[in-house]
Design a protein around this motif. Structure first.
Motif, PDB file in Angstrom:
ATOM      1  N   LEU A  65      34.247  47.489  39.540  1.00  0.00           N
ATOM      2  CA  LEU A  65      34.156  46.816  38.247  1.00  0.00           C
ATOM      3  C   LEU A  65      35.270  45.786  38.041  1.00  0.00           C
ATOM      4  O   LEU A  65      35.109  44.845  37.268  1.00  0.00           O
ATOM      5  CB  LEU A  65      34.169  47.829  37.113  1.00  0.00           C
ATOM      6  N   ILE A  66      36.403  46.005  38.705  1.00  0.00           N
ATOM      7  CA  ILE A  66      37.499  45.044  38.644  1.00  0.00           C
ATOM      8  C   ILE A  66      38.026  44.792  40.048  1.00  0.00           C
ATOM      9  O   ILE A  66      37.788  45.590  40.962  1.00  0.00           O
ATOM     10  CB  ILE A  66      38.655  45.498  37.712  1.00  0.00           C
ATOM     11  N   LEU A 125      38.697  51.939  38.393  1.00  0.00           N
ATOM     12  CA  LEU A 125      37.852  50.787  38.079  1.00  0.00           C
ATOM     13  C   LEU A 125      37.686  49.881  39.290  1.00  0.00           C
ATOM     14  O   LEU A 125      36.613  49.311  39.512  1.00  0.00           O
ATOM     15  CB  LEU A 125      38.436  50.018  36.884  1.00  0.00           C
ATOM     16  N   THR A 126      38.726  49.768  40.101  1.00  0.00           N
ATOM     17  CA  THR A 126      38.652  48.983  41.332  1.00  0.00           C
ATOM     18  C   THR A 126      37.719  49.663  42.326  1.00  0.00           C
ATOM     19  O   THR A 126      36.851  49.008  42.923  1.00  0.00           O
ATOM     20  CB  THR A 126      40.057  48.792  41.944  1.00  0.00           C
ATOM     21  N   SER A 162      47.331  40.604  39.396  1.00  0.00           N
ATOM     22  CA  SER A 162      46.500  40.561  38.195  1.00  0.00           C
ATOM     23  C   SER A 162      45.178  41.250  38.499  1.00  0.00           C
ATOM     24  O   SER A 162      44.805  41.455  39.653  1.00  0.00           O
ATOM     25  CB  SER A 162      46.273  39.125  37.730  1.00  0.00           C
ATOM     26  N   TYR A 163      44.501  41.609  37.440  1.00  0.00           N
ATOM     27  CA  TYR A 163      43.217  42.294  37.535  1.00  0.00           C
ATOM     28  C   TYR A 163      42.185  41.452  36.801  1.00  0.00           C
ATOM     29  O   TYR A 163      42.479  40.858  35.771  1.00  0.00           O
ATOM     30  CB  TYR A 163      43.306  43.688  36.907  1.00  0.00           C
ATOM     31  N   ARG A 164      40.987  41.416  37.370  1.00  0.00           N
ATOM     32  CA  ARG A 164      39.912  40.665  36.733  1.00  0.00           C
ATOM     33  C   ARG A 164      38.601  41.397  36.954  1.00  0.00           C
ATOM     34  O   ARG A 164      38.456  42.182  37.900  1.00  0.00           O
ATOM     35  CB  ARG A 164      39.829  39.251  37.271  1.00  0.00           C
ATOM     36  N   LEU A 214      39.862  42.989  29.691  1.00  0.00           N
ATOM     37  CA  LEU A 214      39.670  41.999  30.753  1.00  0.00           C
ATOM     38  C   LEU A 214      38.494  41.067  30.463  1.00  0.00           C
ATOM     39  O   LEU A 214      38.188  40.194  31.268  1.00  0.00           O
ATOM     40  CB  LEU A 214      39.477  42.709  32.099  1.00  0.00           C
ATOM     41  N   MET A 215      37.861  41.233  29.312  1.00  0.00           N
ATOM     42  CA  MET A 215      36.713  40.400  28.943  1.00  0.00           C
ATOM     43  C   MET A 215      37.073  38.918  28.882  1.00  0.00           C
ATOM     44  O   MET A 215      36.271  38.069  29.232  1.00  0.00           O
ATOM     45  CB  MET A 215      36.150  40.803  27.582  1.00  0.00           C
ATOM     46  N   ASP A 216      38.260  38.621  28.397  1.00  0.00           N
ATOM     47  CA  ASP A 216      38.653  37.231  28.198  1.00  0.00           C
ATOM     48  C   ASP A 216      39.298  36.600  29.428  1.00  0.00           C
ATOM     49  O   ASP A 216      39.717  35.455  29.381  1.00  0.00           O
ATOM     50  CB  ASP A 216      39.603  37.113  27.006  1.00  0.00           C
ATOM     51  N   GLY A 217      39.416  37.364  30.498  1.00  0.00           N
ATOM     52  CA  GLY A 217      39.991  36.810  31.720  1.00  0.00           C
ATOM     53  C   GLY A 217      40.989  37.754  32.346  1.00  0.00           C
ATOM     54  O   GLY A 217      41.259  38.844  31.821  1.00  0.00           O
ATOM     55  N   PRO A 218      41.536  37.338  33.480  1.00  0.00           N
ATOM     56  CA  PRO A 218      42.474  38.193  34.220  1.00  0.00           C
ATOM     57  C   PRO A 218      43.711  38.549  33.394  1.00  0.00           C
ATOM     58  O   PRO A 218      44.113  37.808  32.494  1.00  0.00           O
ATOM     59  CB  PRO A 218      42.876  37.329  35.422  1.00  0.00           C
TER      60      PRO A 218
END
Length: 113
Positions: A72-73, A67-68, A86-88, A38-42
C-alpha cells in the motif's frame, strides 16, 4: 422500475469475508490514519510521527513495515546528502482513497465528536 436484487448467499458470504479482512487490516490502530496522512503526497518518518499524535516510534515503524509489506505504501530513500527517507502511496494504496474519503464523510455526518 427495476427490482432490487437480493445478493446470493455466497455473494453475501464473500462480501462479509472481504470486509472482515479489510477492517482487520485497516482497523488495526494507526494503519488507516497513516494512509490518510499520505493522501496528499509523500511524507517523511518525522512528519508522520508529528501528524499521528500518540503513536510510539516502535509502533510507527511496525505499521509502516506492515503497510509496505501489503503493497500500500513504498519507502523511498534519497541518497542525499543528507540521506532522507519518505513514504508514499502506491497505486494499490491510492485505490483506497475513494473508500477512505467516503468513510471520512460518513464519520463527519454520523459520528458524534
Amino acid at each position: 422500475m427495476r427490482e432490487k436484487q437480493t445478493p446470493a448467499p455466497d455473494d453475501e458470504r464473500a462480501c462479509s469475508v472481504a470486509l472482515t479482512r479489510a477492517f482487520e487490516f485497516l482497523g488495526k490502530r494507526w494503519n488507516g490514519v497513516l494512509l490518510a496522512n499520505l493522501m496528499d503526497g509523500p511524507a517523511g518518518y518525522a512528519e508522520l510521527k508529528r501528524a499521528v499524535s500518540g503513536i510510539s516510534d516502535s509502533v510507527l515503524s511496525d505499521r509502516l513495515s506492515q503497510l509496505t509489506a501489503a503493497g500500500l505504501i513504498e519507502r523511498d530513500i534519497d541518497g542525499g546528502p543528507p540521506i532522507t527517507v519518505s513514504y508514499r502511496l502506491t497505486a494499490r494504496g491510492q485505490a483506497l482513497l475513494p473508500a477512505l474519503q467516503e468513510l471520512s464523510a460518513w464519520a463527519e455526518k454520523n459520528l458524534d465528536s
